[in-house]
Design a protein around this motif. Sequence first.
Motif, mmCIF file in Angstrom:
data_model
loop_
_atom_site.group_PDB
_atom_site.id
_atom_site.type_symbol
_atom_site.label_atom_id
_atom_site.label_comp_id
_atom_site.label_asym_id
_atom_site.label_seq_id
_atom_site.Cartn_x
_atom_site.Cartn_y
_atom_site.Cartn_z
ATOM 1 N N SER A 87 1.286 -0.594 -0.255
ATOM 2 C CA SER A 87 -0.056 0.021 -0.076
ATOM 3 C C SER A 87 0.910 1.177 0.024
ATOM 4 O O SER A 87 0.409 2.222 -0.177
ATOM 5 C CB SER A 87 -0.534 -0.711 1.361
ATOM 6 O OG SER A 87 -0.010 0.141 2.384
ATOM 7 N N LYS A 207 -4.119 -1.472 2.064
ATOM 8 C CA LYS A 207 -5.405 -1.906 0.869
ATOM 9 C C LYS A 207 -6.606 -2.173 1.592
ATOM 10 O O LYS A 207 -6.754 -2.685 2.381
ATOM 11 C CB LYS A 207 -4.589 -2.737 0.622
ATOM 12 C CG LYS A 207 -3.411 -2.590 -0.427
ATOM 13 C CD LYS A 207 -2.956 -3.737 -1.582
ATOM 14 C CE LYS A 207 -2.332 -4.563 -0.879
ATOM 15 N NZ LYS A 207 -1.525 -5.647 -1.638
ATOM 16 N N GLU A 218 -2.760 2.382 -2.648
ATOM 17 C CA GLU A 218 -3.466 2.078 -1.357
ATOM 18 C C GLU A 218 -4.912 1.471 -2.190
ATOM 19 O O GLU A 218 -5.554 1.642 -3.005
ATOM 20 C CB GLU A 218 -3.996 3.403 -1.119
ATOM 21 C CG GLU A 218 -2.442 3.952 -0.015
ATOM 22 C CD GLU A 218 -3.052 5.008 0.548
ATOM 23 O OE1 GLU A 218 -3.892 5.970 0.166
ATOM 24 O OE2 GLU A 218 -1.755 5.394 1.254
#
Length: 218
Positions: A87, A207, A218
């Motif tokens: 992420s 995430k 993300e």
Amino acid sequence: MKNFIRNNGLSISFFALFIGAFAGQIFFGFKEYNKDLIENGAMTVDLLTYFSSGHFVESTFENWESEFLQMALLVLLTIFLQQKGSSESKDFNKEEEVDREPSAKRKHAPWPVKKGGLILEIYKHSLTIALFALFVFSFVLHFYGSLKDENEQLFFKNMPLKTASQYIFDSRFWFESFQNWQSEFLSVFAIIVLSIYLRQIGSSQSKPVDAPHTETGE
């Protein structure tokens, strides 16, 4: 006031945590410094005098230095490097919003974007510039505080004091730096890798919970 707290809750919380931790550092550092003075047969000092001591300056900016270095490198390296599934990484296989060229026509664009020219060029890299500037500032003050504290210790031992040119190569100063740098790099490594496989629902650093491990960003 409610809107202000709601809109700035994350920064307010971390600044409050910083103040609390900093107060704890000052309280216990002050006690520790005076304990060392007593052990060396010297008079204790008051709090204002402690703030100008090498002990306080070194311990404070030694940590700030590593934090700003870590953040500056993370911001810089994520421009060019990718970690698949993390992420904390961009996905180089698709267009990312952060790579978009700034447009003065965009609604509520910051004034440097509207100004253009050199000001815009600097603004495009202003986050990295600011973080590296804070790192250099903290590094210099760490060096100053560490040298001052080292010379205080040498004074109590009736040993020759060190100059800045001598101390810049001293193992103590670089040990202080590297012991903090390595911990910061490890923490960044941990969030980059752990965010591939682990989730925290509701966090912007995670995430989505149902996202596959291979999904980057993300």
